[in-house]
Design an enzyme around this catalytic site. Structure first.
Site, PDB file in Angstrom:
ATOM      1  N   ASP A  91       0.833  -1.211   0.000  1.00 55.83           N
ATOM      2  CA  ASP A  91       0.000   0.000   0.000  1.00 55.83           C
ATOM      3  C   ASP A  91       0.863   1.254   0.000  1.00 55.83           C
ATOM      4  O   ASP A  91       1.843   1.335   0.757  1.00 55.83           O
ATOM      5  CB  ASP A  91      -0.860   0.035   1.278  1.00 55.83           C
ATOM      6  CG  ASP A  91      -2.271  -0.453   1.032  1.00 55.83           C
ATOM      7  OD1 ASP A  91      -2.747  -0.421  -0.119  1.00 55.83           O
ATOM      8  OD2 ASP A  91      -2.910  -0.880   2.017  1.00 55.83           O
ATOM      9  N   LYS A 121      -0.398  -0.449  -4.243  1.00 56.02           N
ATOM     10  CA  LYS A 121      -1.852  -0.235  -4.253  1.00 56.02           C
ATOM     11  C   LYS A 121      -2.135   1.192  -3.793  1.00 56.02           C
ATOM     12  O   LYS A 121      -1.481   1.702  -2.878  1.00 56.02           O
ATOM     13  CB  LYS A 121      -2.563  -1.246  -3.336  1.00 56.02           C
ATOM     14  CG  LYS A 121      -4.086  -1.033  -3.290  1.00 56.02           C
ATOM     15  CD  LYS A 121      -4.825  -2.220  -2.744  1.00 56.02           C
ATOM     16  CE  LYS A 121      -4.846  -2.315  -1.230  1.00 56.02           C
ATOM     17  NZ  LYS A 121      -5.367  -1.129  -0.517  1.00 56.02           N
ATOM     18  N   GLU A 190     -13.784  -2.565  -1.963  1.00 53.37           N
ATOM     19  CA  GLU A 190     -14.020  -2.800  -0.534  1.00 53.37           C
ATOM     20  C   GLU A 190     -15.423  -2.351  -0.138  1.00 53.37           C
ATOM     21  O   GLU A 190     -15.818  -1.205  -0.395  1.00 53.37           O
ATOM     22  CB  GLU A 190     -12.961  -2.053   0.298  1.00 53.37           C
ATOM     23  CG  GLU A 190     -13.158  -2.274   1.801  1.00 53.37           C
ATOM     24  CD  GLU A 190     -11.963  -1.863   2.651  1.00 53.37           C
ATOM     25  OE1 GLU A 190     -10.897  -1.536   2.085  1.00 53.37           O
ATOM     26  OE2 GLU A 190     -12.105  -1.880   3.889  1.00 53.37           O
TER      27      GLU A 190
HETATM   28  O1  KIV Z   1      -4.778  -2.142   4.119  1.00 47.64           O
HETATM   29  C1  KIV Z   1      -5.446  -3.149   3.868  1.00 47.64           C
HETATM   30  O2  KIV Z   1      -5.367  -4.182   4.544  1.00 47.64           O
HETATM   31  C2  KIV Z   1      -6.357  -3.101   2.736  1.00 47.64           C
HETATM   32  C3  KIV Z   1      -7.343  -4.219   2.608  1.00 47.64           C
HETATM   33  C4  KIV Z   1      -8.462  -4.000   3.554  1.00 47.64           C
HETATM   34  C5  KIV Z   1      -7.818  -4.374   1.207  1.00 47.64           C
HETATM   35  O3  KIV Z   1      -6.332  -2.183   1.972  1.00 47.64           O
END
Ligand code: KIV
Length: 272
Positions: A91, A121, A190
Site C-alpha cells: 500500500d 496499491k 471494498e
Molecule cells: O490495508 C489493507 O489491509 C487493505 C485491505 C483491507 C484491502 O487495503
C-alpha cells in the site's frame, strides 16, 4: 505447496491478468512481517498485500492515516524476504501520493527500490488518475482501490457499505473504467454491494479483488489477523474466521506462565 495450487512459479502481474482470463479465482491475504508471510506464502496464497491496515492491527491505531512511507517500507521489506511465490503488493500510505503527481512518483519509486515489493496499491479514482498514470509510466504496476477507502474515513465519517446510492455507484463504475484503461493490473473493491462489484468485474479487463464485495469478483482479500481470529471486537458480516488463534495463543501463554511459576519449565532435557 498449498491447497488447490499446482503452479509453483512466482506470481506476476501478468499472471494476475491470465487468471482472470482463465476464470481462476485469485486468493490474497495481508501480511506485515517475515514469519507470517513465510507461512502464508508456503500455504499457496497467490498475492500478499502489505496493507496500511498495519496501522490498525500491528500498531494499534484507530485508522490507517498515521502510516508512513518508512513504516510501509519496513513491513514490505520484511514480507519480501520471506516470500518465494506470491505477488507482493504494498500500500502507498496516506499523504504519500495525494499532494501531487511528482511526489507520488518519488514515493512510489522509493517504496519499490527499498522494499523490493512487486507492485503498489493506491486508494481513489479520477482524483488520483494523473498520479496513477505517472507511476505506471515509471514502470511500476498499480492496483487501484475503490469503494470504502479507509484513508478517506474522515470524509466518509462511517465504515458502512459504500456506493449504495446510484450517484456513488455511477462514479465507482466510471473510476473503475478509467483506472482499467490507464493500465492498472487490478482493482480492490471494498465494502460495496455484491451486484455492483459483479458489474465492475464484468466491465473491466483487469481482475477485481473483493473484501466485503460478494462472490462476483475475480478474487478475495482479507486482513490476516482478522481471518485467523487474532483480533477481537471486529466482526463485520464479510469476515469469515478460519481459526481462533486468540484462544489458542491465550491458552499457550497461560500454560507457559503456569509452567514458569511452578518451576516446571525448563526441565532437565531443556537445560544444558
Ligand atoms: O490495508 C489493507 O489491509 C487493505 C485491505 C483491507 C484491502 O487495503
Amino acid at each position: 505447496m498449498g491447497y488447490l495450487v499446482s503452479d509453483n512459479r512466482k506470481v506476476t502481474t501478468h499472471r494476475f491478468m491470465e487468471m482472470k482470463q482463465n476464470g481462476e479465482k485469485i486468493s490474497m491475504l495481508t501480511s506485515y512481517d517475515y514469519t507470517m508471510a513465510g507461512i502464508v506464502d508456503k500455504a499457496g496464497i497467490d498475492a500478499i498485500l502489505v496493507g496500511d491496515s498495519a496501522s490498525n492491527v500491528m500498531a494499534g491505531n484507530a485508522t490507517t492515516l498515521p502510516m508512513t512511507v518508512d513504516y510501509m517500507i519496513y513491513h514490505a521489506r520484511s514480507v519480501v524476504r520471506a516470500v518465494n511465490r506470491a505477488l507482493v503488493v504494498c500500500d502507498m500510505p496516506f499523504g504519500s501520493y495525494q499532494v501531487n503527481a511528482a511526489e507520488g512518483v518519488a514515493n512510489a519509486i522509493r517504496i519499490m527500490k527499498e522494499s523490493g515489493c512487486d507492485a503498489l496499491k493506491m486508494e481513489g479514482g479520477e482524483e488520483i488518475l494523473d498520479t496513477v498514470k505517472r507511476i505506471l509510466d515509471a514502470g511500476i504496476p498499480v492496483m487501484a482501490h475503490l469503494g470504502l477507502t479507509p484513508q478517506s474515513i474522515n470524509k466518509f465519517g462511517t465504515y458502512a457499505v459504500r456506493a449504495k446510492e446510484q450517484a456513488e455507484a455511477d462514479k465507482l463504475m466510471r473510476d473503475a473504467q478509467l483506472l482499467d484503461e490507464a493500465g492498472c493490473f487490478g482493482i480492490t473493491l471494498e465494502k460495496v454491494p455484491a451486484q455492483l462489484a459483479t458489474e465492475v468485474t464484468k466491465m473491466v479487463k483487469c481482475p477485481t479483488i473483493g473484501i466485503g464485495a460478494g462472490n462476483g469478483t475475480d478474487g478475495q482479500v482479507l486482513v490476516i489477523p482478522d481471518m485467523l481470529g487474532m483480533t477481537q471486537g471486529f466482526s463485520p458480516r464479510f469476515l469469515r474466521r478460519y481459526a481462533d488463534l486468540n484462544t489458542i495463543i491465550t491458552d499457550a501463554v497461560g500454560h507457559y506462565v503456569e509452567d514458569v511459576k511452578t518451576g516446571d519449565f525448563p526441565n532437565a532435557n531443556e537445560s544444558y
